[in-house]
Design a protein around this motif. Structure first.
Motif, PDB file in Angstrom:
ATOM      1  N   UNK A  66       0.823  -1.209   0.000  1.00 22.03           N
ATOM      2  CA  UNK A  66       0.000   0.000   0.000  1.00 22.03           C
ATOM      3  C   UNK A  66       0.860   1.263   0.000  1.00 22.03           C
ATOM      4  N   UNK A  67       1.995   1.198   0.663  1.00 23.62           N
ATOM      5  CA  UNK A  67       2.936   2.321   0.608  1.00 23.62           C
ATOM      6  C   UNK A  67       3.455   2.515  -0.816  1.00 23.62           C
ATOM      7  N   UNK A  68       3.796   1.416  -1.462  1.00 26.49           N
ATOM      8  CA  UNK A  68       4.329   1.507  -2.826  1.00 26.49           C
ATOM      9  C   UNK A  68       3.319   2.112  -3.783  1.00 26.49           C
ATOM     10  N   UNK A  69       2.055   1.877  -3.538  1.00 26.78           N
ATOM     11  CA  UNK A  69       1.008   2.350  -4.448  1.00 26.78           C
ATOM     12  C   UNK A  69       0.503   3.749  -4.108  1.00 26.78           C
ATOM     13  N   UNK A  70       1.026   4.352  -3.052  1.00 27.82           N
ATOM     14  CA  UNK A  70       0.626   5.717  -2.724  1.00 27.82           C
ATOM     15  C   UNK A  70       1.092   6.674  -3.823  1.00 27.82           C
ATOM     16  N   UNK A  71       0.326   7.722  -4.097  1.00 26.57           N
ATOM     17  CA  UNK A  71       0.707   8.646  -5.177  1.00 26.57           C
ATOM     18  C   UNK A  71       1.894   9.537  -4.846  1.00 26.57           C
ATOM     19  N   UNK A  72       2.175   9.738  -3.549  1.00 25.21           N
ATOM     20  CA  UNK A  72       3.279  10.636  -3.191  1.00 25.21           C
ATOM     21  C   UNK A  72       4.630   9.960  -3.463  1.00 25.21           C
ATOM     22  N   UNK A  73       5.552  10.700  -4.037  1.00 24.93           N
ATOM     23  CA  UNK A  73       6.908  10.198  -4.236  1.00 24.93           C
ATOM     24  C   UNK A  73       7.550   9.848  -2.894  1.00 24.93           C
ATOM     25  N   UNK A  74       7.161  10.588  -1.870  1.00 18.16           N
ATOM     26  CA  UNK A  74       7.709  10.370  -0.537  1.00 18.16           C
ATOM     27  C   UNK A  74       7.485   8.942  -0.061  1.00 18.16           C
ATOM     28  N   UNK A  75       6.373   8.331  -0.463  1.00 20.18           N
ATOM     29  CA  UNK A  75       6.074   6.963  -0.028  1.00 20.18           C
ATOM     30  C   UNK A  75       7.125   5.992  -0.555  1.00 20.18           C
ATOM     31  N   UNK A  76       7.486   6.133  -1.835  1.00 24.94           N
ATOM     32  CA  UNK A  76       8.530   5.284  -2.403  1.00 24.94           C
ATOM     33  C   UNK A  76       9.869   5.552  -1.722  1.00 24.94           C
TER      34      UNK A  76
END
Length: 276
Positions: A66-76
């Motif tokens: 779910x973190x990987x699929x977040x739209x924010x670049x910060x999540x990646x």
């Protein structure tokens, strides 16, 4: 539903369910709902679930995805930094798997490459090869083709072959052809044959026929025969007819079975829908 409503109040309610409910299905739904909320507190909470051992493995794995699929670049970037810290083998594996589905490829490109080339854990290297391929598609081919030549672990090479087999056949032709003829691991060679059979494009049939003539492992020879059948067409049928004359009973049987299946599929495709 709460996740779709969004806002700090919804996030707080879902966090309470996530940490306070005893039912795994409720915690899973709370995590999913939380991941849909655009709130500054969500990323730290998802990361906490990933890292806290009190949560079940499936929930922690889901948090990474779910973190990987977040739209924010910060999540990646959060996932990458956590991977580089190597907090635990299982968390690192889940992160590597999740990065294959990251919305942002750039933060993950170099870290995955580092794992592939340098990590001592062959399981993690194998996972990283698959994720690198899925994330970068054709861009991943040169690195994976090179690693297929030099990687010491047969387990990792098997993962590389599976990853390359999902790419454009023309782009991976040379790498797979070389491995089919020279790799020391029979399972790697068998996997290459299967991949060429599934692709069924270009000169796959010629590559399989040439390698079959030189192959000494019965396991690999049988895989090659199956692959020839999967390529299909008149040339494959003719080749299988020749192979079916082999002195080896196992080879004859495999070739005959592949030929019968190939001819049966051809008849079915030519038959009208009403069966007459």
């Amino acid at each position: 539903v709460i996740g779709q409503i969004g806002g700090p109040e919804a996030a707080a309610a879902l966090k309470t369910s996530l940490r306070g409910d005893d039912a795994a299905v409720v915690r899973g739904q709370a995590l999913l709902g939380l991941s849909k909320i655009a709130d500054d507190t969500v990323l730290p909470e998802l990361l906490a679930v990933l890292l806290e051992e009190r949560f079940e493995a499936e929930l922690r794995r889901s948090a990474a995805l779910l973190l990987a699929r977040r739209p924010e670049r910060e999540a990646a970037e959060v996932l990458v930094k956590t991977l580089q810290r190597r907090v635990s083998p299982e968390a690192s594996a889940w992160i590597v798997q999740a990065l294959a589905f990251s919305v942002h490829a750039d933060p993950a490109r170099a870290p995955l490459r580092d794992v592939i080339e340098q990590d001592v854990d062959e399981t993690l290297r194998a996972e990283a090869c698959v994720s690198y391929s899925r994330l970068l598609q054709r861009e991943a081919v040169p690195l994976l083709a090179e690693r297929l030549k030099v990687e010491a672990s047969s387990r990792v090479r098997r993962s590389i072959v599976n990853a390359l087999a999902e790419q454009d056949p023309a782009a991976v032709r040379d790498a797979l052809s070389s491995a089919l003829q020279t790799d020391s691991d029979v399972t790697v060679r068998a996997l290459v044959a299967e991949g060429l059979g599934r692709a069924g494009q270009g000169d796959a049939l010629e590559l399989l026929a040439a390698a079959l003539a030189a192959e000494t492992s019965l396991q690999v020879r049988l895989s090659m025969i199956q692959a020839i059948g999967k390529v299909g067409g008149e040339k494959a049928a003719g080749l299988l007819t020749q192979i079916a004359q082999s002195k080896d009973a196992s080879v004859r049987g495999e070739a005959s079975a592949a030929l019968a299946k190939l001819r049966g599929e051809g008849e079915n495709s030519a038959r009208p829908e009403n069966g007459f």
